[in-house]
Design a protein around this motif. Sequence first.
Motif, short mmCIF file in Angstrom:
data_model
loop_
_atom_site.label_atom_id
_atom_site.label_comp_id
_atom_site.label_asym_id
_atom_site.label_seq_id
_atom_site.Cartn_x
_atom_site.Cartn_y
_atom_site.Cartn_z
N LEU A 3 -6.75 -6.08 10.01
CA LEU A 3 -6.17 -4.86 10.50
C LEU A 3 -5.60 -3.96 9.59
N LEU A 4 -6.47 -2.90 9.13
CA LEU A 4 -6.63 -1.58 7.99
C LEU A 4 -6.47 -0.76 8.94
N PRO A 5 -7.44 -0.82 9.32
CA PRO A 5 -7.21 0.58 10.49
C PRO A 5 -6.65 0.18 11.70
N HIS A 6 -5.61 -0.72 11.93
CA HIS A 6 -4.83 -0.28 12.91
C HIS A 6 -3.14 0.00 11.64
N ILE A 7 -3.11 -0.08 11.10
CA ILE A 7 -2.35 0.42 10.56
C ILE A 7 -2.27 1.80 9.87
N TYR A 8 -3.06 2.55 9.76
CA TYR A 8 -3.24 4.11 9.92
C TYR A 8 -2.69 4.56 11.06
N PRO A 9 -3.05 4.44 11.64
CA PRO A 9 -2.43 5.30 13.31
C PRO A 9 -0.80 5.29 13.29
N LEU A 10 -0.29 3.83 12.61
CA LEU A 10 1.32 3.46 12.79
C LEU A 10 2.19 4.31 11.73
N LEU A 11 1.08 4.48 11.10
CA LEU A 11 1.76 5.04 9.52
C LEU A 11 2.10 6.31 9.43
N ARG A 12 1.11 6.92 10.98
CA ARG A 12 1.52 8.22 11.24
C ARG A 12 2.61 9.43 11.44
N GLY A 13 2.86 10.10 11.84
CA GLY A 13 4.35 11.11 12.03
C GLY A 13 5.87 10.09 11.17
N ASP A 14 6.99 10.99 12.34
CA ASP A 14 8.36 10.18 11.89
C ASP A 14 8.37 8.93 12.46
N HIS A 15 7.77 9.04 13.23
CA HIS A 15 8.12 7.33 14.03
C HIS A 15 8.76 6.41 12.78
N LEU A 16 9.92 5.06 13.35
CA LEU A 16 10.32 4.58 12.49
C LEU A 16 9.65 3.70 12.40
N VAL A 17 9.78 2.95 11.25
CA VAL A 17 8.65 1.87 10.72
C VAL A 17 9.65 0.96 9.83
N THR A 18 10.78 0.00 10.10
CA THR A 18 11.57 -0.67 8.21
C THR A 18 10.82 -1.05 7.72
N PRO A 19 11.47 -0.46 6.35
CA PRO A 19 11.26 -1.43 4.94
C PRO A 19 10.43 -2.19 4.84
N ASP A 20 11.27 -3.66 5.67
CA ASP A 20 10.29 -4.66 5.17
C ASP A 20 9.26 -4.80 5.96
N PHE A 21 8.55 -4.50 7.10
CA PHE A 21 7.78 -3.83 7.67
C PHE A 21 6.16 -3.01 7.04
N ARG A 22 6.57 -1.75 6.42
CA ARG A 22 6.29 -1.02 5.42
C ARG A 22 5.24 -2.03 4.10
N ALA A 23 6.70 -2.56 4.00
CA ALA A 23 6.43 -3.45 2.43
C ALA A 23 4.40 -4.17 2.75
N HIS A 24 5.32 -4.69 4.47
CA HIS A 24 4.21 -5.84 4.62
C HIS A 24 2.20 -5.09 4.84
N TYR A 25 2.50 -3.55 5.52
CA TYR A 25 1.93 -2.55 5.40
C TYR A 25 0.93 -2.30 3.84
N GLY A 26 1.99 -2.30 3.63
CA GLY A 26 1.33 -2.25 2.01
C GLY A 26 0.40 -3.21 1.54
N ARG A 27 0.50 -4.29 1.69
CA ARG A 27 -0.02 -4.74 0.99
C ARG A 27 -1.20 -5.58 1.84
N VAL A 28 -1.61 -5.15 2.86
CA VAL A 28 -2.47 -4.77 4.15
C VAL A 28 -3.41 -3.53 2.94
N LEU A 29 -2.67 -2.52 2.30
CA LEU A 29 -3.59 -1.59 2.29
C LEU A 29 -4.08 -1.93 0.85
N TYR A 30 -3.36 -2.61 -0.10
CA TYR A 30 -3.23 -2.71 -0.76
C TYR A 30 -4.69 -4.02 -0.69
#
Length: 1008
Positions: free
Chosen positions: A578-605
């Motif tokens: 999943l890690l390679p897909h997280i980076y492009p989705l986090l770029r820019g100012d597009h909306l990612v809800t806090p709940d899902f951003r927390a999930h992204y943080g777990r993937v990064l961790y």
Amino acid sequence: MTTTGSTSGPSPKNIPNETFRPFKPKSPPAWLGPSLLMAKIIAQSAECAPFPHVQGAFGTIVVVLETIEKVKNNRDDLEELCGDVIEIMKILQGQVSSHGTTAAVKFKSVCEEFESVLQDVLKELQKLQESPRGLCGHVKRMVKSRSTADKISEYQRRVQALCLNLKLMAAVDTNFQVHKIDRTLTALAPNLHVPQVAQSINTCPLPSRIFQGRQTILAKMHQYFAEDLMKQHIYVLYGLGGAGKTQIALRFIMDSATKFSDIFLIDTSTAETIDAGLKSIANRKQVGDTAQDALDWLCSNKNGWLLFFDNADDPQIDLHNFLPPCIHGNILITSRNPQLRGYGAYSLVSDMEETDAVELLLSSAAPLEVTLENRDTAFDIVKVLCYLPLAIVQAGAYILRSGSLKNYLTLYNSNQEQLLKERPTQSHGNYAWTVYTTWQLSFNQLSQPAAMLLQLCSLLHHEGISESMFKDASLYKPQTSGPSMEELEMPHQFLSQFLHNGIWDSLQFCNVTNEIQAYSLINFDATRNLFSIHPLVHNWSRNTLTHVGLYHSCMASIVGMSIDQIPEEDIELASISLLPHIYPLLRGDHLVTPDFRAHYGRVLYYGGKYTEASKLLADVAEKQRKLNGDDHPQTLLALENLALTFHSLGQFNEAAELQSKVLAKRQRDLGEGHQDTVLAMNNLALTYRWLGRYKEAEELQILTLEKQRKIKSVDHSTTLHAMHDLALISRSRGKFRVAEELQVLILEKRTAKFGVDHPSTLQAMGHLARTYHYLGRSKEAEKFQIVVLEKRRKVLGENHPDSLRALKHLALTYDNLSEFEKAAPLQIMAIEMLSKILGENHPDTLLSQNSLAQIYCGVGQLQDALKLQSMVLDKWRSISGPDDPNTLHAVSNLAVIYQNLGQLQEAEKLQSLLFEKRNEVLGRDHPDTLHTMYNLATCYQQSGQLHKAMELQSVTLEEQSKVIGEKHPETLRTMNSLASIFWDLGQLKEAEELQMKRKLTTNTPGEF
């Protein structure tokens, strides 16, 4: 001496007979008359055809041959030159009988250059001297001169190549009758060989003048069509639009034209164009006027025809209906549809080899000067163009127009879409589309679900796209703390297209992906069960989005929904994909809800990206705090996740502070027995361990394990995790056997549940190996650590922090085994990678440097060891403080180095200070304290303080025998040291008794 005449010089009888030829004027040779007539006829005939340059070339030949005819002497010496000229003339004549109107322009440059050479030949002939010897010498010099010979050879080669090319052109009706010329020439020069042309050829363009590479595919094609298969030869070239399929086919046909009796090109873009192409064959062969008539003729004709179906891209067309139903003949197909592979042999036409791509770019940009600097720049350009032929040709055309190679990359980075859309005004082939327009044509044929799937995937990384990502997302159930139904409306609508009665329908998903694959806009790796998109197609597809924010939010939600479904024990393994897909989705100012951003943080961790995870989770925690307040469960969860990243970054004090707050609030709000409270206790206990607060850590972890067993089953993953952490704390407290017992059990259960390759199993195996290391069983540790390192590299990747930890632990084991030649390079590699990934001041990096200093000490590089260890100690003190366990470990290592350097006062001072601190913090019976006692005793011995040494070493031996056992290597080492002290004191009986005891314990002779 008598002579036979007045002529001076050697007599004829002194010259070998085979070389003496008296001069005799000769009549014109037999070949000259017919050849001259043939040249005149062709020159006159060319006046009626659209080939004025042919007339010019053959007009010059006429003048040359007439000049030769007038030369009366030694005409044999001209035959070598004339043979070349006549051979080229015969080849050119062959073209007059087979050219098409499109050949006129392509043929012009070679004819004009050939005429230029002939003019040079004519000048040389006009300079010939009247003397036979002068004539002979001059002609031979002229013929043998490198410039003339090379020119004739080069133009002969080029014209022969054009002979093959022009066979592909359709014969056209002109104002003169070519067949009459053929008969006239045959009558005039029956012995002249005129190249035969395929009997019937549809209009077929030449390959690009700048065609490069593809030799592997071409060789495979030549081999295939040369085989006697006793069946119809069918070869499919498939791949992405713009990859060069048609160019490879045309090159193959050009190189193989003489092998086929007839060559037919059929535009296969629609059923109508196929039908028209087959009708054309029937009309040309005068066998009827329908497509079926053509197929019948092909079936009856066994002379080795080639049928070229170009651009068979429409997946709705069943090509089988248009193939001659026979077991002979040759068929070549180009298509974007990989499904056509089933017809026969095939090759995937994808990106070019790098060197071929560079040559293609430089050829496209000619007459650009090919310098070393330009070639290096060209390498950079073809790399960003992903070695796609059409993109490279477009880039070359732009560079040719702008005249600047250096500026292209800068322009491309900011104007990619415009440059890949722009059609060159000067082209090298007949391809009508640019890179972007050729894909747009395919995209326009996709259904709405297929088009949307491709566009959504363009927001992910271009590789490693899985069906499971979408399938898992479809299982997501809205939560009170998560995104609202309105926020998830678009993802739900999209995913519902792949649901049947609420259950994921893999067949429907396969149908949609097959539709996209039919145009090679997406690729599928059946081995890994993953999809990928060509990088340029990936960028183009993203550029087709008119509502980027809407699609971005949709895809970000789908990934977040998917992560939510991953079990905790599988998150680390899933994070790698999943890690390679997280980076492009986090770029820019597009909306990612806090709940899902927390999930992204777990993937990064779990993917080992601790710094990025820390930044993201800090942002999530702040947003949750503002949105829900300080004590809300989502805020506390975000703080707990943030604390874990602090822990992994080595920021243990910051982690402990957050974890203490979270634990207190959960105890207050949820109670001691709640699962979330127990997890908070577990996390805090582990941080206490790293801070050296072993007793507190042990008490808290024992309580955690008890509660976890009540909440979950004994074999539940969270219970095993708590047991695993207790084993680590027990090991830190010197309770190696307790740790071993727990870790053996954990390894058995995790292996049974997850298998040997699962990250959780490898974690258990790695920590058990470390416990074996502390138990003095280094050989057993080595076996486990080799397995862990290999599997972690395979599963997690070589650069994952867990892989690097396995590397440094294996190096440390080699150090303990005194295999320094193995230990040093591994530890150096670990330090380099850890410094790059985790930072130079991270605990793992500093621990590796600690170990490397020990290795230097072991091999006698004491100054290197001293320098490195002093630096590491300074860092530990500044980062963790003077009483941190890692700081004290660095002090211990430095004292040993001083001792080996003979600086006993410095060593004794450090060891005494260390003994006091470890005795106070860890207790007298801790292995680290006993280790310090041993080192201090040896220091006393070396400085002559033998009685102090004896007293301290005796206590050390007694305690070690109790704590780690009599057979432990450190106990045996202490035993040997004490015997040495007895020996120095003259207490020989005590020394011998101790050595005998050591020998009986280990079967090892004394060392002192």
